[in-house]
Design a protein around this motif. Sequence first.
Motif, PDB file in Angstrom:
ATOM      1  N   TYR A 163       0.911  -1.153  -0.191  1.00  0.00           N
ATOM      2  CA  TYR A 163       0.050  -0.014   0.132  1.00  0.00           C
ATOM      3  C   TYR A 163       0.761   1.112  -0.178  1.00  0.00           C
ATOM      4  O   TYR A 163       0.540   2.320  -0.577  1.00  0.00           O
ATOM      5  CB  TYR A 163      -1.009   0.225   1.038  1.00  0.00           C
ATOM      6  N   ARG A 164       2.119   1.376   0.416  1.00  0.00           N
ATOM      7  CA  ARG A 164       2.837   2.407   0.747  1.00  0.00           C
ATOM      8  C   ARG A 164       3.943   2.701  -0.196  1.00  0.00           C
ATOM      9  O   ARG A 164       4.061   3.775  -0.765  1.00  0.00           O
ATOM     10  CB  ARG A 164       3.394   2.335   2.215  1.00  0.00           C
ATOM     11  N   VAL A 165       4.689   1.665  -0.695  1.00  0.00           N
ATOM     12  CA  VAL A 165       5.686   1.463  -1.571  1.00  0.00           C
ATOM     13  C   VAL A 165       5.942   0.599  -2.810  1.00  0.00           C
ATOM     14  O   VAL A 165       6.433   0.606  -3.505  1.00  0.00           O
ATOM     15  CB  VAL A 165       7.109   1.520  -0.914  1.00  0.00           C
ATOM     16  N   GLY A 166       4.962  -0.290  -2.716  1.00  0.00           N
ATOM     17  CA  GLY A 166       4.803  -1.318  -3.496  1.00  0.00           C
ATOM     18  C   GLY A 166       5.624  -2.681  -2.973  1.00  0.00           C
ATOM     19  O   GLY A 166       6.423  -2.287  -2.128  1.00  0.00           O
ATOM     20  N   LEU A 167       5.756  -3.557  -3.812  1.00  0.00           N
ATOM     21  CA  LEU A 167       6.184  -4.757  -3.325  1.00  0.00           C
ATOM     22  C   LEU A 167       7.669  -5.079  -3.738  1.00  0.00           C
ATOM     23  O   LEU A 167       8.200  -6.170  -3.453  1.00  0.00           O
ATOM     24  CB  LEU A 167       5.468  -6.199  -3.473  1.00  0.00           C
ATOM     25  N   GLY A 168       8.389  -3.986  -4.385  1.00  0.00           N
ATOM     26  CA  GLY A 168       9.373  -4.072  -5.036  1.00  0.00           C
ATOM     27  C   GLY A 168      10.600  -4.015  -3.748  1.00  0.00           C
ATOM     28  O   GLY A 168      11.467  -3.062  -4.128  1.00  0.00           O
ATOM     29  N   LEU A 169      10.548  -4.663  -2.643  1.00  0.00           N
ATOM     30  CA  LEU A 169      11.441  -4.532  -1.549  1.00  0.00           C
ATOM     31  C   LEU A 169      12.779  -5.173  -2.194  1.00  0.00           C
ATOM     32  O   LEU A 169      12.832  -6.113  -2.684  1.00  0.00           O
ATOM     33  CB  LEU A 169      11.206  -5.208  -0.634  1.00  0.00           C
ATOM     34  N   ALA A 195       6.003   5.490   4.716  1.00  0.00           N
ATOM     35  CA  ALA A 195       6.212   5.056   3.339  1.00  0.00           C
ATOM     36  C   ALA A 195       7.512   5.213   2.724  1.00  0.00           C
ATOM     37  O   ALA A 195       7.750   6.249   2.009  1.00  0.00           O
ATOM     38  CB  ALA A 195       5.118   6.005   2.340  1.00  0.00           C
ATOM     39  N   ASP A 196       8.564   4.340   3.036  1.00  0.00           N
ATOM     40  CA  ASP A 196       9.796   4.626   2.750  1.00  0.00           C
ATOM     41  C   ASP A 196      10.387   3.032   2.584  1.00  0.00           C
ATOM     42  O   ASP A 196      10.128   2.158   3.645  1.00  0.00           O
ATOM     43  CB  ASP A 196      10.601   5.242   3.636  1.00  0.00           C
ATOM     44  N   GLU A 197      10.942   2.715   1.519  1.00  0.00           N
ATOM     45  CA  GLU A 197      11.210   1.402   1.253  1.00  0.00           C
ATOM     46  C   GLU A 197      12.100   0.573   2.040  1.00  0.00           C
ATOM     47  O   GLU A 197      12.024  -0.444   2.620  1.00  0.00           O
ATOM     48  CB  GLU A 197      11.740   1.161  -0.255  1.00  0.00           C
ATOM     49  N   VAL A 198      13.000   1.645   2.594  1.00  0.00           N
ATOM     50  CA  VAL A 198      14.103   1.165   3.474  1.00  0.00           C
ATOM     51  C   VAL A 198      13.362   0.706   4.751  1.00  0.00           C
ATOM     52  O   VAL A 198      13.569  -0.425   5.508  1.00  0.00           O
ATOM     53  CB  VAL A 198      15.186   2.045   3.865  1.00  0.00           C
ATOM     54  N   LEU A 199      12.340   1.692   5.486  1.00  0.00           N
ATOM     55  CA  LEU A 199      11.582   1.305   6.502  1.00  0.00           C
ATOM     56  C   LEU A 199      10.795  -0.068   6.343  1.00  0.00           C
ATOM     57  O   LEU A 199      10.688  -0.717   7.212  1.00  0.00           O
ATOM     58  CB  LEU A 199      10.798   2.418   7.035  1.00  0.00           C
ATOM     59  N   HIS A 200      10.002  -0.195   5.505  1.00  0.00           N
ATOM     60  CA  HIS A 200       9.283  -1.204   5.164  1.00  0.00           C
ATOM     61  C   HIS A 200      10.002  -2.385   5.149  1.00  0.00           C
ATOM     62  O   HIS A 200       9.600  -3.768   5.776  1.00  0.00           O
ATOM     63  CB  HIS A 200       8.546  -1.267   3.876  1.00  0.00           C
ATOM     64  N   LEU A 212       8.161 -15.528  13.858  1.00  0.00           N
ATOM     65  CA  LEU A 212       6.744 -15.935  13.339  1.00  0.00           C
ATOM     66  C   LEU A 212       6.496 -15.411  12.112  1.00  0.00           C
ATOM     67  O   LEU A 212       6.992 -14.769  11.319  1.00  0.00           O
ATOM     68  CB  LEU A 212       5.821 -14.524  14.188  1.00  0.00           C
ATOM     69  N   PRO A 213       5.239 -16.229  11.404  1.00  0.00           N
ATOM     70  CA  PRO A 213       5.102 -16.041  10.126  1.00  0.00           C
ATOM     71  C   PRO A 213       4.506 -14.585   9.940  1.00  0.00           C
ATOM     72  O   PRO A 213       4.085 -13.833  10.451  1.00  0.00           O
ATOM     73  CB  PRO A 213       3.701 -16.914   9.899  1.00  0.00           C
ATOM     74  N   LEU A 214       4.999 -14.021   8.486  1.00  0.00           N
ATOM     75  CA  LEU A 214       4.855 -12.910   8.073  1.00  0.00           C
ATOM     76  C   LEU A 214       3.842 -12.733   6.785  1.00  0.00           C
ATOM     77  O   LEU A 214       4.084 -13.470   5.737  1.00  0.00           O
ATOM     78  CB  LEU A 214       5.927 -12.101   7.498  1.00  0.00           C
ATOM     79  N   GLN A 215       2.548 -12.131   6.841  1.00  0.00           N
ATOM     80  CA  GLN A 215       1.648 -12.057   5.944  1.00  0.00           C
ATOM     81  C   GLN A 215       1.724 -10.712   5.288  1.00  0.00           C
ATOM     82  O   GLN A 215       2.264  -9.882   5.817  1.00  0.00           O
ATOM     83  CB  GLN A 215       0.268 -11.942   6.554  1.00  0.00           C
ATOM     84  N   PHE A 216       1.895 -10.778   4.091  1.00  0.00           N
ATOM     85  CA  PHE A 216       1.989  -9.465   2.864  1.00  0.00           C
ATOM     86  C   PHE A 216       0.729  -9.166   2.195  1.00  0.00           C
ATOM     87  O   PHE A 216       0.137 -10.181   1.673  1.00  0.00           O
ATOM     88  CB  PHE A 216       3.056  -9.822   1.959  1.00  0.00           C
ATOM     89  N   HIS A 217       0.001  -8.073   2.336  1.00  0.00           N
ATOM     90  CA  HIS A 217      -0.943  -7.631   1.487  1.00  0.00           C
ATOM     91  C   HIS A 217      -0.354  -7.733   0.129  1.00  0.00           C
ATOM     92  O   HIS A 217       0.817  -7.253  -0.070  1.00  0.00           O
ATOM     93  CB  HIS A 217      -1.572  -6.385   1.649  1.00  0.00           C
ATOM     94  N   THR A 218      -1.169  -8.371  -0.728  1.00  0.00           N
ATOM     95  CA  THR A 218      -0.679  -8.348  -2.119  1.00  0.00           C
ATOM     96  C   THR A 218      -1.969  -8.222  -3.126  1.00  0.00           C
ATOM     97  O   THR A 218      -2.937  -8.744  -2.450  1.00  0.00           O
ATOM     98  CB  THR A 218       0.204  -9.683  -2.678  1.00  0.00           C
ATOM     99  N   LEU A 227      -2.358  -0.870  -7.667  1.00  0.00           N
ATOM    100  CA  LEU A 227      -2.464  -2.426  -7.811  1.00  0.00           C
ATOM    101  C   LEU A 227      -1.402  -3.106  -8.827  1.00  0.00           C
ATOM    102  O   LEU A 227      -0.985  -3.936  -8.529  1.00  0.00           O
ATOM    103  CB  LEU A 227      -3.739  -2.690  -8.510  1.00  0.00           C
ATOM    104  N   ARG A 228      -0.698  -2.206  -9.442  1.00  0.00           N
ATOM    105  CA  ARG A 228       0.344  -2.468 -10.404  1.00  0.00           C
ATOM    106  C   ARG A 228       1.579  -2.974  -9.549  1.00  0.00           C
ATOM    107  O   ARG A 228       2.233  -3.752 -10.018  1.00  0.00           O
ATOM    108  CB  ARG A 228       0.724  -1.406 -11.263  1.00  0.00           C
ATOM    109  N   ALA A 229       1.763  -2.195  -8.503  1.00  0.00           N
ATOM    110  CA  ALA A 229       2.868  -2.367  -7.381  1.00  0.00           C
ATOM    111  C   ALA A 229       2.524  -3.273  -6.428  1.00  0.00           C
ATOM    112  O   ALA A 229       3.338  -3.670  -5.788  1.00  0.00           O
ATOM    113  CB  ALA A 229       3.102  -1.022  -6.692  1.00  0.00           C
ATOM    114  N   GLY A 230       1.325  -3.988  -6.486  1.00  0.00           N
ATOM    115  CA  GLY A 230       0.929  -5.016  -5.584  1.00  0.00           C
ATOM    116  C   GLY A 230       1.112  -6.310  -6.194  1.00  0.00           C
ATOM    117  O   GLY A 230       0.572  -7.438  -5.591  1.00  0.00           O
ATOM    118  N   ASP A 231       1.871  -6.687  -7.318  1.00  0.00           N
ATOM    119  CA  ASP A 231       2.113  -7.839  -7.797  1.00  0.00           C
ATOM    120  C   ASP A 231       3.059  -8.555  -7.189  1.00  0.00           C
ATOM    121  O   ASP A 231       4.207  -8.146  -6.841  1.00  0.00           O
ATOM    122  CB  ASP A 231       2.746  -7.708  -9.403  1.00  0.00           C
ATOM    123  N   PRO A 232       2.620 -10.019  -6.739  1.00  0.00           N
ATOM    124  CA  PRO A 232       3.477 -10.245  -5.637  1.00  0.00           C
ATOM    125  C   PRO A 232       5.010 -10.695  -6.315  1.00  0.00           C
ATOM    126  O   PRO A 232       6.131 -11.095  -5.653  1.00  0.00           O
ATOM    127  CB  PRO A 232       2.889 -11.773  -5.208  1.00  0.00           C
TER     128      PRO A 232
END
Length: 352
Positions: A163-169, A195-200, A212-218, A227-232
């Motif tokens: 939601y903040r920077v997209g999934l391109g970590l 909303a900062d890639e480094v912080l996310h 613990l398991p980690l859930q990602f919104h995608t 929505l384009r940046a939410g492509d897993p």
Amino acid sequence: MDLLVDHHCHGVARRDLDRAAFEAWLTEADRPAPGTTLFDSALGDALRRHCFPVLDLAVTATPDDYLARRAELGHAEVAGRLLRAAGLAAVLVDTGFVPEPLTTPAELGAAADATAYEVVRLETVAEGLEVGTATGFAAVVREALAAATSRPETVAFKSVAAYRVGLGLRGERPSPAEVREAAGRWLGNGGGRIADEVLHRFLAFAALDTGLPLQFHTGLGDRDVDLRAGDPLLLAPWLRAVEPTGVPVLLLHCYPYHRNAAYLAQVFPAVHMDLGLATHNVGARASAVLAEALELCPYGKFLYSSDGFALPELHFLGAALFREAADADLVRRTTENAHRVYPAVGGRGPGR
Ligand SMILES: [Zn+2]
């Protein structure tokens, strides 16, 4: 009926809703476009077919009849009926987004006759902390995540980087200096919404460090999401980097990128997926979307969730449509998968 583990959902509204408020929670838009109603959609058809009878109405009743019946029964009775009809062993409740008062995990669990657990949203934790200085940011966040991990009801963390920077970590763990610098930028802007890639990326690594398991919104979300940046698939470099940890990663929603998510679930041992939110939105097409996900997703990597939010109709519809789309064996498998991914989750699972 085999019970389901709903591994990602939210609380329900604690008030009676008029039609406008009800429809606003049905759509990913802020509200339905003028002249349209969500009752005339795939989701509306599913509501009529599955939810109307739970409130003792014929499927031919009108939307206004439904809202009137809802008000007559009262929100608590409506929630109890729909949540119990979902047939849930356990609910894993994301408590990180509460735009209006919603039921707590314990209240949702009691209404559903299910065991309740909490999914802790990383960004909400970080944004709520008293972070004095950029230098202290990393330590304060780690302390807060450790405190959350030590609570028995916490079974997972969740990232809303999409939601903040997209999934391109990026795959590299950010250095202490990079985190300090990014935290300084954030504090310099007055803190608040991260909303900062480094912080996310730092938050995602810090969550994995707890084990613990980690859930990602995608994929699909409200109109706040790009929505384009939410492509897993964009998350692949990060997934590759964290593979040695073996910590389970859960790709939520995924639609319309569910085939991409299914590929990731096949090639990365720790990656799992679900179709929460999509299932009730696509209504009668749920079986087609599930079939597309299962083209590549191993059955042992698929979990069930509703992503129900505010309206107990959504928690119920997710379950009803999933049960219709999946055979009994897959229903059982998703519950077994959830118990394996979240070992702390008990509840009334298969054979319990
Ligand atoms: Zn959610």
